[in-house]
Design a protein around this motif. Structure first.
Motif, PDB file in Angstrom:
ATOM      1  N   LYS A   1      -4.276  64.647  24.691  1.00 18.66           N
ATOM      2  CA  LYS A   1      -4.171  63.870  23.407  1.00 18.66           C
ATOM      3  C   LYS A   1      -4.329  65.006  22.132  1.00 18.66           C
ATOM      4  CE  LYS A   1      -6.837  60.400  24.814  1.00 18.66           C
ATOM      5  NZ  LYS A   1      -7.859  59.545  24.653  1.00 18.66           N
ATOM      6  N   GLY A   2      -5.099  66.011  22.483  1.00 19.12           N
ATOM      7  CA  GLY A   2      -5.024  66.854  21.421  1.00 19.12           C
ATOM      8  C   GLY A   2      -3.830  67.837  21.445  1.00 19.12           C
ATOM      9  N   TYR A   3      -3.110  67.902  22.397  1.00 23.82           N
ATOM     10  CA  TYR A   3      -1.735  68.666  22.543  1.00 23.82           C
ATOM     11  C   TYR A   3      -0.887  67.789  21.708  1.00 23.82           C
ATOM     12  CZ  TYR A   3       2.998  70.252  23.788  1.00 23.82           C
ATOM     13  OH  TYR A   3       3.831  70.912  23.908  1.00 23.82           O
ATOM     14  N   THR A   4      -0.771  66.489  21.931  1.00 21.61           N
ATOM     15  CA  THR A   4      -0.101  65.512  21.335  1.00 21.61           C
ATOM     16  C   THR A   4      -0.261  65.339  19.894  1.00 21.61           C
ATOM     17  OG1 THR A   4      -0.031  64.167  23.436  1.00 21.61           O
ATOM     18  CG2 THR A   4       0.709  63.148  21.388  1.00 21.61           C
ATOM     19  N   SER A   5      -1.418  65.609  19.291  1.00 24.44           N
ATOM     20  CA  SER A   5      -1.617  65.443  18.029  1.00 24.44           C
ATOM     21  C   SER A   5      -0.980  66.841  17.165  1.00 24.44           C
ATOM     22  CB  SER A   5      -3.083  65.220  17.589  1.00 24.44           C
ATOM     23  OG  SER A   5      -3.762  66.094  18.074  1.00 24.44           O
ATOM     24  N   SER A   6      -1.295  67.719  17.992  1.00 24.11           N
ATOM     25  CA  SER A   6      -0.848  69.073  17.079  1.00 24.11           C
ATOM     26  C   SER A   6       0.708  69.149  17.487  1.00 24.11           C
ATOM     27  CB  SER A   6      -1.372  70.465  17.904  1.00 24.11           C
ATOM     28  OG  SER A   6      -1.470  70.456  19.323  1.00 24.11           O
ATOM     29  N   ARG A   7       1.311  68.642  18.511  1.00 26.82           N
ATOM     30  CA  ARG A   7       2.928  68.571  18.582  1.00 26.82           C
ATOM     31  C   ARG A   7       3.260  67.632  17.109  1.00 26.82           C
ATOM     32  NH1 ARG A   7       6.465  70.577  18.730  1.00 26.82           N
ATOM     33  NH2 ARG A   7       7.823  69.226  19.413  1.00 26.82           N
ATOM     34  N   ILE A   8       2.635  66.483  16.878  1.00 25.24           N
ATOM     35  CA  ILE A   8       3.056  65.626  15.988  1.00 25.24           C
ATOM     36  C   ILE A   8       3.089  66.348  14.587  1.00 25.24           C
ATOM     37  CG2 ILE A   8       2.430  63.462  14.767  1.00 25.24           C
ATOM     38  CD1 ILE A   8       1.238  62.490  17.410  1.00 25.24           C
ATOM     39  N   MET A   9       1.850  67.270  14.463  1.00 28.27           N
ATOM     40  CA  MET A   9       1.864  67.844  13.054  1.00 28.27           C
ATOM     41  C   MET A   9       2.958  68.782  12.872  1.00 28.27           C
ATOM     42  SD  MET A   9      -0.909  66.617  11.664  1.00 28.27           S
ATOM     43  CE  MET A   9      -0.514  65.160  12.379  1.00 28.27           C
ATOM     44  N   GLU A  10       3.416  69.480  14.191  1.00 31.09           N
ATOM     45  CA  GLU A  10       4.468  70.375  14.143  1.00 31.09           C
ATOM     46  C   GLU A  10       5.678  69.524  13.789  1.00 31.09           C
ATOM     47  OE1 GLU A  10       2.976  73.576  17.698  1.00 31.09           O
ATOM     48  OE2 GLU A  10       4.721  72.422  17.883  1.00 31.09           O
ATOM     49  N   ILE A  11       6.088  68.533  14.264  1.00 28.90           N
ATOM     50  CA  ILE A  11       7.177  67.782  13.997  1.00 28.90           C
ATOM     51  C   ILE A  11       7.169  67.322  12.706  1.00 28.90           C
ATOM     52  CG2 ILE A  11       8.140  65.432  14.746  1.00 28.90           C
ATOM     53  CD1 ILE A  11       7.400  65.923  17.636  1.00 28.90           C
ATOM     54  N   PHE A  12       6.095  66.877  12.015  1.00 27.97           N
ATOM     55  CA  PHE A  12       6.060  66.632  10.683  1.00 27.97           C
ATOM     56  C   PHE A  12       6.645  67.626   9.722  1.00 27.97           C
ATOM     57  CE2 PHE A  12       2.550  62.808  10.510  1.00 27.97           C
ATOM     58  CZ  PHE A  12       3.391  62.192  11.274  1.00 27.97           C
ATOM     59  N   ALA A  13       5.903  68.886  10.001  1.00 26.82           N
ATOM     60  CA  ALA A  13       6.336  69.902   9.396  1.00 26.82           C
ATOM     61  C   ALA A  13       7.701  70.393   9.414  1.00 26.82           C
ATOM     62  CB  ALA A  13       5.211  71.275   9.643  1.00 26.82           C
ATOM     63  N   GLU A  14       8.137  70.196  10.514  1.00 31.48           N
ATOM     64  CA  GLU A  14       9.730  70.567  10.764  1.00 31.48           C
ATOM     65  C   GLU A  14      10.564  69.554  10.163  1.00 31.48           C
ATOM     66  OE1 GLU A  14       8.886  71.804  15.462  1.00 31.48           O
ATOM     67  OE2 GLU A  14      10.329  70.111  15.060  1.00 31.48           O
ATOM     68  N   GLN A  15      10.094  68.343   9.980  1.00 32.95           N
ATOM     69  CA  GLN A  15      11.116  67.495   9.258  1.00 32.95           C
ATOM     70  C   GLN A  15      10.526  67.465   7.628  1.00 32.95           C
ATOM     71  OE1 GLN A  15      12.586  64.276  10.360  1.00 32.95           O
ATOM     72  NE2 GLN A  15      12.612  65.175  12.489  1.00 32.95           N
ATOM     73  N   GLY A  16       9.893  68.529   7.214  1.00 31.53           N
ATOM     74  CA  GLY A  16       9.983  68.961   5.755  1.00 31.53           C
ATOM     75  C   GLY A  16       8.330  68.022   5.238  1.00 31.53           C
ATOM     76  N   LEU A  17       7.596  67.478   5.902  1.00 32.48           N
ATOM     77  CA  LEU A  17       6.451  66.748   5.378  1.00 32.48           C
ATOM     78  C   LEU A  17       5.576  68.078   5.037  1.00 32.48           C
ATOM     79  CD1 LEU A  17       7.925  64.241   6.533  1.00 32.48           C
ATOM     80  CD2 LEU A  17       5.787  63.485   7.057  1.00 32.48           C
ATOM     81  N   THR A  18       4.631  67.611   4.128  1.00 33.37           N
ATOM     82  CA  THR A  18       3.523  68.657   3.676  1.00 33.37           C
ATOM     83  C   THR A  18       2.240  67.868   3.776  1.00 33.37           C
ATOM     84  OG1 THR A  18       3.683  68.077   1.513  1.00 33.37           O
ATOM     85  CG2 THR A  18       4.836  70.063   2.210  1.00 33.37           C
TER      86      THR A  18
ATOM     87  N   SER B   1      10.000  58.331   7.334  1.00 38.09           N
ATOM     88  CA  SER B   1      10.393  57.150   8.320  1.00 38.09           C
ATOM     89  C   SER B   1      11.000  58.257   9.657  1.00 38.09           C
ATOM     90  CB  SER B   1      11.410  56.579   7.684  1.00 38.09           C
ATOM     91  OG  SER B   1      10.876  55.630   7.053  1.00 38.09           O
ATOM     92  N   SER B   2      11.874  59.228   9.117  1.00 37.16           N
ATOM     93  CA  SER B   2      12.433  59.886  10.255  1.00 37.16           C
ATOM     94  C   SER B   2      11.511  60.761  10.936  1.00 37.16           C
ATOM     95  CB  SER B   2      13.647  60.756   9.858  1.00 37.16           C
ATOM     96  OG  SER B   2      13.202  61.634   8.669  1.00 37.16           O
ATOM     97  N   ALA B   3      10.606  61.191  10.340  1.00 33.53           N
ATOM     98  CA  ALA B   3       9.378  62.210  10.958  1.00 33.53           C
ATOM     99  C   ALA B   3       8.744  61.268  11.923  1.00 33.53           C
ATOM    100  CB  ALA B   3       8.205  62.656   9.801  1.00 33.53           C
TER     101      ALA B   3
END
Ligand code: ADP
Ligand code: MG
Length: 353
Positions: free
Chosen positions: A180-197, A58-60
């Motif tokens: 949009k490609g930059y946005t999707s890679s930022r989302i992946m970075e945010i997910f990883a920063e939030q501890g998601l795998t 949720s927080s991610a």
């Protein structure tokens, strides 16, 4: 006695190992870890779906949604208050880190595609009416005037100070082919920063995945078949990768029976007129994948394949041609399955000299 003791120790050890295994296995199947949380939103003119797995899902998703909105505010050419609109209006600016990064990446894609990707395409997009949906076929005079505004020599960009300025009035930037490609890679970075795998994002035709699915298998990304609405042209097995497709079918208008689409060839000023229905790029670099999907659509199979051969370490590509064949770069041999289309593989030529 000693032997009994050691036998007991061994048994205890075995039991401990078994319990640990059971614990670990149950951890993998922990419903909290594998439960998916989805979020749908509309931004950047596109319907987006985000999927996150794990207790922090949720927080991610909240953080990712905030980032998408912030990037939309910053980059949208439709919003007169955005940084890019202000630059386009004033003809000069000191860019934010994000815009400077996107400009630098755009120039990189421009350089490796012989100019097929051009971030100064906005005035031409305007003339065709793609920016405000008042579609029109510009006359020859207008097109040759607008082509003058695409000369990157007339844009000055200092990567250190992030200062950018245009020599000619009317020059304007458009990050629509890469944002949009930059946005999707930022989302992946945010997910990883939030501890998601594990997680995935789909921004229109653009998909990027983080890791594997929670069960350890790779994500299966279906690529839309523009010719047949209800089906797909094939499946890419992706792990930590972006799968990004461009095609003339995304946005177009018809005039006197001719279809004009929104990917313009900077050499002619007209919609790219190649042998292609779509181009899909697979890469761990979402920004690059987006820029290249637009550029290789402009270049077509022959020239696009040359770009792949020169940079096969950075990306893979799937071309769908108008004669209904797939040309697939060699790196995808094991990761791509065609859904009934004949496939020809593009291989790097071996230089024996
Ligand atoms: P979509 O955004 O529809 O998924 P693309 O990634 O191919 O598809 O981006 C198309 C957008 O890129 C256009 O709407 C326009 O903003 C921009 N664009 C069009 N032609 C070019 C070009 N030759 N170089 C750079 N950007 C382009
Ligand atoms: Mg693109």
């Amino acid at each position: 006695m000693k032997r009994i003791f050691s036998w007991k120790m061994n048994t205890a050890f075995m039991v401990l190992v078994l319990v640990m295994c059971a614990f670990l296995l149950s951890g993998c199947a922990d419903p909290k870890q594998s439960a998916a949380e989805n979020r749908d939103l509309f931004a950047m003119d596109t319907y987006m779906t985000l999927t996150a797995y794990g207790p922090q899902a949720s927080s991610a998703l909240d953080a990712a949604e905030d980032e998408i909105k912030a990037l939309d505010q910053l980059l949208s050419t439709g919003n007169p208050e955005s940084e890019i609109s202000k630059l386009n209006h004033d003809g000069k600016s000191i860019l934010s880190d994000v815009s400077a990064y996107l400009l630098q990446r755009s120039l990189e894609v421009n350089a490796i595609t012989d100019g097929a990707f051009n971030p100064l395409i906005y005035p031409l997009m305007n003339s065709w009416g793609f920016t405000n949906r008042e579609f029109t076929v510009p006359d020859e005079g207008t097109i040759s005037e607008q082509l003058q505004l695409l000369d990157l020599q007339d844009m000055h960009f200092d990567e250190t100070t992030k200062q950018v300025s245009f020599d000619q009035p009317g020059m304007m930037i458009d990050f629509g082919g890469i944002a949009k490609g930059y946005t999707s890679s930022r989302i992946m970075e945010i997910f990883a920063e939030q501890g998601l795998t594990s997680g995935l994002v789909s921004l229109g035709g653009n998909v990027q995945v983080l890791g594997t699915k929670p069960d350890g298998s790779s994500y299966k990304v279906a690529i839309r078949d523009p010719e047949h609405d209800q089906t797909f042209l094939g499946i890419v097995e992706a792990c930590d990768e972006a799968v990004i497709t461009s095609g003339g079918y995304e946005r177009f208008f018809e005039d006197h029976g001719v279809i004009y689409h929104h990917i313009l060839d900077p050499k002619t000023g007209y919609p790219a007129d190649q042998d292609l229905i779509s181009v899909t790029i697979v890469s761990s670099d979402g920004t690059l994948a987006d820029g290249l999907s637009t550029a290789l659509y402009v270049l077509g199979v022959a020239k696009g394949s040359e770009v792949w051969k020169a940079h096969s370490d950075l990306f893979d590509v799937i071309f769908l041609t108008e004669d209904h064949k797939l040309y697939v770069s060699d790196g995808l041999r094991d990761e791509f399955t065609s859904n009934g289309y004949p496939v020809e593989y593009i291989t790097a030529e071996i230089d024996h000299t």
